[in-house]
Structure formats: structure tokens, C-alpha cells
Design a protein around this motif. Structure first.
Motif, PDB file in Angstrom:
ATOM      1  N   THR A  82      -2.114  -9.367   1.710  1.00  0.00           N
ATOM      2  CA  THR A  82      -1.482  -8.262   2.013  1.00  0.00           C
ATOM      3  C   THR A  82      -2.096  -7.297   0.736  1.00  0.00           C
ATOM      4  OG1 THR A  82       0.530  -8.475   0.559  1.00  0.00           O
ATOM      5  CG2 THR A  82       0.585  -8.909   2.992  1.00  0.00           C
ATOM      6  N   VAL A  83      -2.432  -7.680  -0.231  1.00  0.00           N
ATOM      7  CA  VAL A  83      -2.882  -6.723  -1.396  1.00  0.00           C
ATOM      8  C   VAL A  83      -4.119  -6.235  -1.215  1.00  0.00           C
ATOM      9  CG1 VAL A  83      -3.273  -6.727  -3.930  1.00  0.00           C
ATOM     10  CG2 VAL A  83      -1.206  -7.641  -3.285  1.00  0.00           C
ATOM     11  N   PRO A  84      -5.288  -7.010  -0.779  1.00  0.00           N
ATOM     12  CA  PRO A  84      -6.366  -6.388  -0.533  1.00  0.00           C
ATOM     13  C   PRO A  84      -6.560  -5.523   0.560  1.00  0.00           C
ATOM     14  CG  PRO A  84      -6.390  -8.801  -0.065  1.00  0.00           C
ATOM     15  CD  PRO A  84      -5.255  -8.354  -0.894  1.00  0.00           C
ATOM     16  N   LEU A  85      -5.489  -5.871   1.691  1.00  0.00           N
ATOM     17  CA  LEU A  85      -5.312  -4.886   2.863  1.00  0.00           C
ATOM     18  C   LEU A  85      -4.863  -3.405   2.378  1.00  0.00           C
ATOM     19  CD1 LEU A  85      -4.297  -7.531   5.478  1.00  0.00           C
ATOM     20  CD2 LEU A  85      -6.480  -6.186   5.689  1.00  0.00           C
ATOM     21  N   LEU A  86      -4.134  -3.431   1.618  1.00  0.00           N
ATOM     22  CA  LEU A  86      -3.558  -2.379   1.256  1.00  0.00           C
ATOM     23  C   LEU A  86      -4.363  -1.546   0.255  1.00  0.00           C
ATOM     24  CD1 LEU A  86       0.152  -3.501   0.338  1.00  0.00           C
ATOM     25  CD2 LEU A  86      -0.510  -1.917   2.064  1.00  0.00           C
ATOM     26  N   ARG A 107       1.881 -10.421  11.447  1.00  0.00           N
ATOM     27  CA  ARG A 107       3.064 -10.004  11.473  1.00  0.00           C
ATOM     28  C   ARG A 107       3.010  -8.708  10.379  1.00  0.00           C
ATOM     29  NH1 ARG A 107       7.400 -13.706   9.548  1.00  0.00           N
ATOM     30  NH2 ARG A 107       6.228 -13.790   7.422  1.00  0.00           N
ATOM     31  N   PHE A 108       2.002  -8.813   9.001  1.00  0.00           N
ATOM     32  CA  PHE A 108       1.962  -7.700   8.408  1.00  0.00           C
ATOM     33  C   PHE A 108       1.025  -6.496   9.005  1.00  0.00           C
ATOM     34  CE2 PHE A 108      -0.617  -5.583   5.053  1.00  0.00           C
ATOM     35  CZ  PHE A 108       0.283  -5.121   4.507  1.00  0.00           C
ATOM     36  N   CYS A 109      -0.033  -7.236   9.753  1.00  0.00           N
ATOM     37  CA  CYS A 109      -0.868  -6.102  10.135  1.00  0.00           C
ATOM     38  C   CYS A 109      -0.024  -5.331  11.294  1.00  0.00           C
ATOM     39  CB  CYS A 109      -1.866  -6.874  10.904  1.00  0.00           C
ATOM     40  SG  CYS A 109      -3.176  -7.552   9.530  1.00  0.00           S
ATOM     41  N   ASP A 110       0.868  -5.994  12.155  1.00  0.00           N
ATOM     42  CA  ASP A 110       1.483  -5.246  13.216  1.00  0.00           C
ATOM     43  C   ASP A 110       2.489  -4.793  12.868  1.00  0.00           C
ATOM     44  OD1 ASP A 110      -0.226  -6.393  14.878  1.00  0.00           O
ATOM     45  OD2 ASP A 110       0.705  -7.954  15.704  1.00  0.00           O
ATOM     46  N   GLY A 111       3.065  -4.990  11.719  1.00  0.00           N
ATOM     47  CA  GLY A 111       4.212  -4.151  11.057  1.00  0.00           C
ATOM     48  C   GLY A 111       3.756  -3.349  10.071  1.00  0.00           C
ATOM     49  N   THR A 112       3.620  -3.539   8.737  1.00  0.00           N
ATOM     50  CA  THR A 112       3.354  -2.533   7.945  1.00  0.00           C
ATOM     51  C   THR A 112       2.263  -1.806   8.013  1.00  0.00           C
ATOM     52  OG1 THR A 112       4.635  -4.165   6.327  1.00  0.00           O
ATOM     53  CG2 THR A 112       2.970  -2.501   5.245  1.00  0.00           C
ATOM     54  N   LEU A 113       1.032  -2.307   8.302  1.00  0.00           N
ATOM     55  CA  LEU A 113      -0.194  -1.423   8.433  1.00  0.00           C
ATOM     56  C   LEU A 113       0.077  -0.625   9.491  1.00  0.00           C
ATOM     57  CD1 LEU A 113      -2.971  -3.988   8.034  1.00  0.00           C
ATOM     58  CD2 LEU A 113      -2.147  -2.578   6.375  1.00  0.00           C
ATOM     59  N   ARG A 114       0.407  -0.968  10.708  1.00  0.00           N
ATOM     60  CA  ARG A 114       0.689  -0.043  12.025  1.00  0.00           C
ATOM     61  C   ARG A 114       1.732   1.104  11.503  1.00  0.00           C
ATOM     62  NH1 ARG A 114      -0.616  -4.241  16.459  1.00  0.00           N
ATOM     63  NH2 ARG A 114      -2.622  -3.443  16.846  1.00  0.00           N
ATOM     64  N   MET A 116       2.001   2.193   8.723  1.00  0.00           N
ATOM     65  CA  MET A 116       1.314   3.245   7.672  1.00  0.00           C
ATOM     66  C   MET A 116       0.312   4.146   8.618  1.00  0.00           C
ATOM     67  SD  MET A 116       0.219   0.476   4.611  1.00  0.00           S
ATOM     68  CE  MET A 116      -1.204   1.668   4.300  1.00  0.00           C
ATOM     69  N   GLY A 117      -0.096   3.823   9.623  1.00  0.00           N
ATOM     70  CA  GLY A 117      -0.767   4.589  10.420  1.00  0.00           C
ATOM     71  C   GLY A 117      -2.193   3.929  10.639  1.00  0.00           C
ATOM     72  N   VAL A 118      -2.313   2.616  10.212  1.00  0.00           N
ATOM     73  CA  VAL A 118      -3.529   1.987  10.665  1.00  0.00           C
ATOM     74  C   VAL A 118      -3.809   1.505  11.838  1.00  0.00           C
ATOM     75  CG1 VAL A 118      -5.021  -0.016   9.570  1.00  0.00           C
ATOM     76  CG2 VAL A 118      -3.581   1.259   8.199  1.00  0.00           C
ATOM     77  N   ASP A 119      -4.635   1.673  12.519  1.00  0.00           N
ATOM     78  CA  ASP A 119      -4.996   1.106  13.919  1.00  0.00           C
ATOM     79  C   ASP A 119      -5.406  -0.361  13.525  1.00  0.00           C
ATOM     80  OD1 ASP A 119      -5.646   0.634  16.323  1.00  0.00           O
ATOM     81  OD2 ASP A 119      -7.251   2.005  16.725  1.00  0.00           O
ATOM     82  N   VAL A 120      -4.975  -1.417  14.198  1.00  0.00           N
ATOM     83  CA  VAL A 120      -5.220  -2.744  14.155  1.00  0.00           C
ATOM     84  C   VAL A 120      -5.877  -3.197  15.348  1.00  0.00           C
ATOM     85  CG1 VAL A 120      -4.548  -5.295  13.438  1.00  0.00           C
ATOM     86  CG2 VAL A 120      -3.671  -3.275  11.856  1.00  0.00           C
TER      87      VAL A 120
END
Length: 380
Positions: A82-86, A107-114, A116-120
């Protein structure tokens, strides 16, 4: 490699000749003058959150193994994801993630990143250079995992990274399965190599920690994000990983040999539909694995000829294998593998997938334990 692991970059002469580094417990660093306090950014250590002599030894050891410009430590393998993705994604960005990724990463990509407005977007692990067709101007990160989680697909890492870099994206790869002993991602074009130190470096199921080893182009941004988030490795866990590294090479040799022997045995059974182990010549991606990897670890899967109830009977009959998550420790583990999150790499069409972590026990005992499991499947 075992010589490098046994000695590492630590110099015993800096610690009165003791062969292991001291474990520094502390937070505050004192400075002799107000001027030195003011200029603390130039000091080797200024506050424990940004590092101690103990964490530096582990960072240096991992950087040496990975061929990296630097390494950060974080409290878990998931935090190492998660740290490098952030660090490299912002609102409006596009992130490409391999579909066979570790479920907590998804789960992090579909939850926190999305949120945040990131298109995964997820991609086929066998896409290779064709990932260029998925790249957009706003694609900032391409996330890889090799082999794939649970199904063990092998990616053409260099081809994916070349296409990602041509499109202006940063690449990061979860290298926990192979460790830098069997695969060095930065040599294949990866910018950041992610590792759950909980697994083989720790090796004894008694700690949680992760690391991210970065090239020169990405290290500063990674480190800055780590400090903004306020995470680092704890001193005692850092020491346990340092101790585990000393024997990781010889342990991995045993994990590899035992796992391959059991995979070959399983492959010959009529009640096994398939064995998912990249080092088997029968594995579809075996040639690609051979081209990129120098060895295999103790984690693989097999497809039981039976439904979920049959898989449960198999697992419940085991006595040497434990039923529990994680892997890389001294003990063997078995779990049912769920692929319900997949959209592309959906895995076996029939049967029940079981993931095995082969530990350091005798192969004959592990084989006998699985024999009991198969007997339970057949009602014997």
C-alpha cells in the motif's frame, strides 16, 4: 549467496566485534548543540521513526540482495504493497493491476484507491508487451505479481515493464514468493520490489514486517511517503528478520526441494486434476519461469478432483499440515484457495484448488499426512 546472507553489509568492528547488530530501542535522539539540532537532517539519525542503527542494517542488507538504491521497512507485507501505491498515485490517475494479485492488494485497490479517485483496471497475467494497449496518458502505476497468487501464473516481467515505462508509468512487483535469492525484479525493469518479510526472511511465523526496495529514480518519493504516513519497522521484529536472513538460503533450498518432490508425487495421482507449480515441466508457464527465475519456493497449489465438501474432508484429516494463512515459516500449511475475486485469470474450471505451504518437515511425513487426506476424500 549464502556467504552474502551469513555476513551481509554489517561490520562487527563497529559494535566491539559482536557478530550481530545491537537492537536499538528508542525514539528520541539527543544532539550536543543547538546548531546540530537545527541541522539534524544532515545527521545519520534524527528520530527513530526515520530509522535507527538497527533498521539501517536491515535496509542495507535488503538493498544489497535486491540490487536497489535503497529500501524502506514497514510493519507488514500488506503495508509494503500500500505504501508505494500511495506514493505514486493521485486522484484522476489510472492504475493497472495484474488480475492474479494477492487478494488484500485487490481489496486495497478496490477500496482505498478507488475512494481516492484512482481508476483501477485489472489485466491478464499473460498479457506481456500487449499491455501497451491498456496504457493511457493518466496511467501512473503498473502493478505486477510473479508468480500469481494461488494460481502461480508467470509474467513476462521485462516486456510488461518496458511497455509501462514507454507509457510513463512506474512499475512495482510483489516478489514475496521468489525472494531476491530466486528473482531480482530490478534487473528486469521493475522500479520497486515489494516483499513480505513475514514470510521467508523471517522464516519462523513469529513476526510481521514488509519492505520495499527501490531504484534511484523512485527512492526519494517512496521514502518521503513513508515518513508522511509515519510507519517503520519495530526494533525487535527488525532483529528477527536480520537473524532469519542468515539462514534463508539454506531454508529455501529445503523448501524448494521438498515442495518439488511433493508436487511431482501429486502430479501422478488420479484424484488430482492439476498441480500448479512453475518448476514442473508440465506447468504451462514453465519455460517462462526458467527464463527469469533461478529457483522456486515452497508455495504451490493443486486441484483436487472433488467439490468443496471433498476439499473440507481432505483438510480436516491433516495432522502435520496446519490449517492457517501466511506461509514461508518452518511449518507446513494447507488452505482452500478462493478465486471468486478474479475477473480474467479465473483459474481451474473444475475441482477444488488447495494451496500448500511446504515447511521444513520430512517429506515422507508430509506425504503420509496427505495420503490420510485423500483417504478421507474417498471415505476410507
Amino acid at each position: 549467496m549464502n556467504t552474502q546472507l551469513a555476513h551481509g553489509p554489517f561490520d562487527p568492528s563497529t559494535q566491539h566485534g559482536f557478530v550481530n547488530p545491537a537492537v536499538v530501542h528508542g525514539s528520541t535522539v539527543l544532539f550536543p548543540t543547538a546548531r546540530e539540532l537545527k541541522n539534524r537532517a544532515k545527521a545519520p539519525f534524527s528520530y527513530a521513526l526515520s530509522g535507527t542503527p538497527t533498521t539501517k542494517v536491515l535496509e542495507d542488507a535488503l538493498s544489497e540482495l535486491e540490487g536497489a538504491a535503497g529500501t524502506i521497512l514497514v510493519p507488514s507485507g500488506l503495508a509494503a504493497v500500500t505504501v508505494p501505491l500511495l506514493a505514486f498515485l493521485s486522484a484522476g490517475d489510472h492504475c493497472l493491476v495484474v488480475d492474479s494479485v494477492y487478494f488484500p492488494t485487490r481489496r486495497f485497490c478496490d477500496g482505498t484507491l478507488r475512494r481516492m479517485g484512482v481508476d483501477v483496471e485489472y489485466y491478464d497475467p499473460h498479457i506481456g508487451a500487449d499491455i501497451a494497449g491498456l496504457m493511457r496518458p493518466e496511467t501512473k502505476v503498473v502493478f505486477l505479481e510473479a508468480p500469481g497468487s494461488n494460481t502461480f501464473e508467470i509474467m513476462d516481467v521485462a516486456a510488461v515493464c518496458d511497455a509501462a515505462h514507454a507509457g510513463g508509468a512506474v512499475t512495482m512487483l510483489d516478489n514475496t514468493w521468489a525472494t531476491p535469492l530466486f528473482f531480482r525484479p530490478l534487473e528486469h525493469g521493475v522500479d520497486l520490489s515489494i516483499h513480505a518479510l513475514t514470510k521467508y526472511p523471517g522464516g519462523h511465523s513469529d513476526l510481521m514486517m514488509g519492505s520495499v526496495s527501490a531504484n534511484a529514480a523512485t527512492l526519494a518519493q517512496l521514502r518521503d511517503t513513508q515518513m508522511q504516513l509515519g510507519v517503520n519497522g519495530a526494533p525487535d521484529d527488525t532483529y528477527l528478520v536480520l537473524r532469519g536472513l542468515k539462514t534463508m538460503g539454506v531454508r529455501l533450498e529445503r523448501h524448494q526441494a521438498s515442495a518439488l518432490a511433493l508436487a511431482q508425487w501429486l502430479e501422478g495421482r488420479d484424484d488430482v486434476l492439476d498441480v500448479l507449480h512453475p518448476a514442473l515441466p508440465s506447468f504451462p508457464d514453465h519455460a517462462l519461469w526458467q527464463r527469469q527465475f533461478s529457483g522456486a519456493s515452497g508455495l504451490f497449489g493443486f486441484v483436487l478432483d472433488g467439490d468443496a465438501d471433498a476439499a473440507e474432508r481432505f483438510l480436516d484429516a491433516l495432522r502435520v499440515f496446519g490449517l492457517g494463512y501466511s506461509w514461508g515459516g518452518h511449518e507446513s500449511l494447507a488452505v482452500p484457495a478462493s478465486l471468486g475475486d478474479r475477473t480474467i485469470a479465473k483459474g481451474p474450471a473444475a475441482g477444488s484448488l488447495i494451496r500448500l505451504q511446504i515447511g521444513l518437515e520430512d517429506v515422507v511425513d508430509l506425504q503420509a499426512d496427505m495420503e490420510a487426506g485423500f483417504a478421507a476424500v474417498h471415505g476410507r
